[in-house]
Design an enzyme around this catalytic site. Structure first.
Site, PDB file in Angstrom:
ATOM      1  N   LYS A   1       0.875  -1.192   0.000  1.00 39.60           N
ATOM      2  CA  LYS A   1       0.000   0.000   0.000  1.00 39.60           C
ATOM      3  C   LYS A   1       0.897   1.222   0.000  1.00 39.60           C
ATOM      4  O   LYS A   1       2.038   1.153   0.470  1.00 39.60           O
ATOM      5  CB  LYS A   1      -0.861   0.028   1.268  1.00 39.60           C
ATOM      6  CG  LYS A   1      -2.058   0.938   1.166  1.00 39.60           C
ATOM      7  CD  LYS A   1      -3.240   0.196   0.575  1.00 39.60           C
ATOM      8  CE  LYS A   1      -4.424   1.073   0.309  1.00 39.60           C
ATOM      9  NZ  LYS A   1      -5.612   0.274  -0.030  1.00 39.60           N
TER      10      LYS A   1
ATOM     11  N   ASP B   1      -7.100   4.229  -4.367  1.00 40.41           N
ATOM     12  CA  ASP B   1      -7.751   4.104  -3.056  1.00 40.41           C
ATOM     13  C   ASP B   1      -8.355   5.493  -2.814  1.00 40.41           C
ATOM     14  O   ASP B   1      -8.598   6.236  -3.779  1.00 40.41           O
ATOM     15  CB  ASP B   1      -6.735   3.711  -1.963  1.00 40.41           C
ATOM     16  CG  ASP B   1      -7.394   3.270  -0.650  1.00 40.41           C
ATOM     17  OD1 ASP B   1      -7.857   2.123  -0.569  1.00 40.41           O
ATOM     18  OD2 ASP B   1      -7.477   4.083   0.288  1.00 40.41           O
TER      19      ASP B   1
END
Ligand code: NDP
Ligand code: 2IT
Length: 447
Positions: free
Chosen positions: A126, A166
């Site tokens: 991430k 995201d």
């Protein structure tokens, strides 16, 4: 928790002070792994857990850029390459002013287990930045993305690390990031997912997280011979995941009565039908406006500043905004009002005491790492299509996504049964996701 997992959590807290979201995510997983550690002493012998909570690599870098007034701005960029036991690092990029190392580590940690559940070969990662795209011009966003990618490009690649979107990173940002990567590396490859349809993107990727979360809710409901048909549904957020959750819930006969953003909530007792949803999509994706404007457009709806949707009576809740958006109190209100299904589109949206309450009341509770895995699963399908240099039709991708969500549900459900807690999807998803990665780590030796 056992003394052993207690000691590991202590170590994580000591080594990563102030990263409270990371501690929360690790604790939730460790709390459920006891039965599998009893069965598998080899995990302890080879210190699989100790390695599992330590990222393989953490990148932090300066991102300088110039705003429209000609002033220099400096943000911080991150990429957490957490675990590559079952495939290249894979996970989104978040651009939001609250982003910090602990939040991205929690997200990367969750991503390892989520990606394992998808059935596809993807490791966990991430990244992102504390850059706030809100209120910035397209040119500012482009200059930021180009600077961010100038550093990130040296660390990623289609077989190494494949970022995606995201919060705050959608089609526009992925486009600018891809363009800069291609320019720097002189390579047109599937290094990012969520790409535009004309340049390597997959059909259904924009829809995938919201659709997948809805398919997961349907699977949970099926275990009780029920469905979304005729249910009153509360959705939070109004971004990518929320929008396509609303679309699919409505297609399956549910009535969605709320949407929100970080400023407040709209409640539309008549339901957000496809025409109203199209209006919301234009508001959020083109005009980049606020959800409060919904109540001006549709006067029977009410906007409440500062409120979350969870006070509105519903049978099914889809948190699709951000972490810890359902407090223990919110969870109690949901249960009291008759909500019996919670399917998490967002990552870790329910505070731990809220999760306990849902489990205690036997709510059909789908934790994010299982319920929202459709987004990254379809990213995996985008990677396959890029590698094969062909593209599947809308129907083909949707069918594969649906099949994957059914498989994730089955795996989590069967695992919860196998370990003596049928219907506890938290335990089922954590154990099923973990065992695959842990076994791969054992097979590959001490790395
Ligand atoms: P978007 O940026 O498209 O939308 C985010 C939405 O959540 C906006 O409505 C935003 O409101 C709201 N929100 C963001 N931060 C906060 C906050 N601190 N408090 C209240 N509301 C907030 O992001 P996505 O829809 O892509 O992501 C939503 C959630 O889903 C995140 O948890 C993400 O990690 C998760 N997720 C996303 C996937 C994907 O494929 N995109 C896949 C799996 C999970 P505002 O406009 O005010 O910021
Ligand atoms: O949280 C997530 O799973 C995502 N933001 C999607 C990640 C991806 O690589 O598609």
């Amino acid at each position: 928790m056992s003394a052993y997992t207690d000691a590991i959590l202590d170590l994580v807290i000591r080594k990563n002070p102030a990263e409270k979201e990371f501690h929360q995510a690790v604790k939730e997983v460790l709390d459920t792994l006891g039965p599998v550690l009893d069965r598998r002493p080899d995990y302890r012998r080879y210190k699989v857990l100790e390695r599992f909570v330590e990222p393989e690599r953490v990148l932090m870098f300066r991102v300088p850029w110039i705003d429209d007034r000609g002033e220099v701005q400096v943000n911080r960029g991150f990429r957490i390459e957490f675990n590559s036991a079952i495939g290249p690092y894979k996970g989104g990029l978040r651009f939001h002013p609250t982003v910090n190392l602990g939040i991205l580590k929690f997200l990367a940690f969750e991503q390892i287990l989520k990606n394992s559940l998808t059935t596809l070969p993807m490791g966990g990662g991430k990244g992102g930045s504390d850059f706030d795209p809100k209120g910035k011009s397209d040119e500012e966003v482009m200059r930021f993305c180009q600077s961010f990618m100038t550093e990130l490009a040296r660390h990623i690649g289609p077989d190494t690390d494949v970022p995606a979107g995201d919060i705050g990173v959608g089609g526009r940002e992925i486009g600018y990031l891809f363009g800069q990567y291609k320019r720097l590396r002189n390579e047109f490859t599937g290094v990012l997912t969520g790409k535009g349809l004309k340049w390597g993107g997959s059909l259904i990727r924009p829809e995938a997280t919201g659709y997948g979360t809805t398919y997961f809710a349907e699977e949970m409901l099926k275990t009780r011979g029920d469905s979304l048909q005729g249910k009153t549904v509360a959705v939070s957020g109004s971004g990518n995941v929320a929008q396509y959750a609303v679309q699919k819930i409505t297609m399956l006969g549910g009535k969605v009565v709320t949407l929100s953003d970080s400023n407040g909530t709209v409640h539309d007792p008549d339901g957000i039908d496809p025409e109203k949803l199209a209006w919301v999509m234009h508001l959020k994706n083109v005009k980049r406006g606020r959800i409060s404007e919904y109540a001006d457009q549709y006067p029977r709806a009410r906007y409440e500043a500062g409120a979350r949707p969870w006070q509105v009576p519903c049978q099914v809740a889809f948190p699709c905004a951000t972490q810890n958006e359902i407090s223990a109190e919110d969870a109690a209100t949901l249960v009291k009002n008759g909500c019996f299904v919670v399917s998490e589109g967002a990552n870790m949206p329910t505070e731990p005491a809220g999760v306990d309450l849902f489990l205690e009341h036997r709510i059909l509770y789908g934790p994010g790492k299982a319920a929202n895995a459709g987004g990254v699963a379809t990213s995996g399908l985008e990677m396959s299509q890029n590698s094969m240099r062909l593209s599947w039709s809308r129907e083909e991708v949707d069918q594969k996504l649906h099949g994957i969500m059914i498989a994730i549900h089955k795996n989590a459900y069967e695992t919860s049964k196998e370990y003596g807690q049928p219907g506890n999807y938290v335990l089922g998803a954590n154990i099923a996701g973990f065992v695959k990665v842990a076994d791969a780590m054992l097979d590959q030796g001490l790395v």
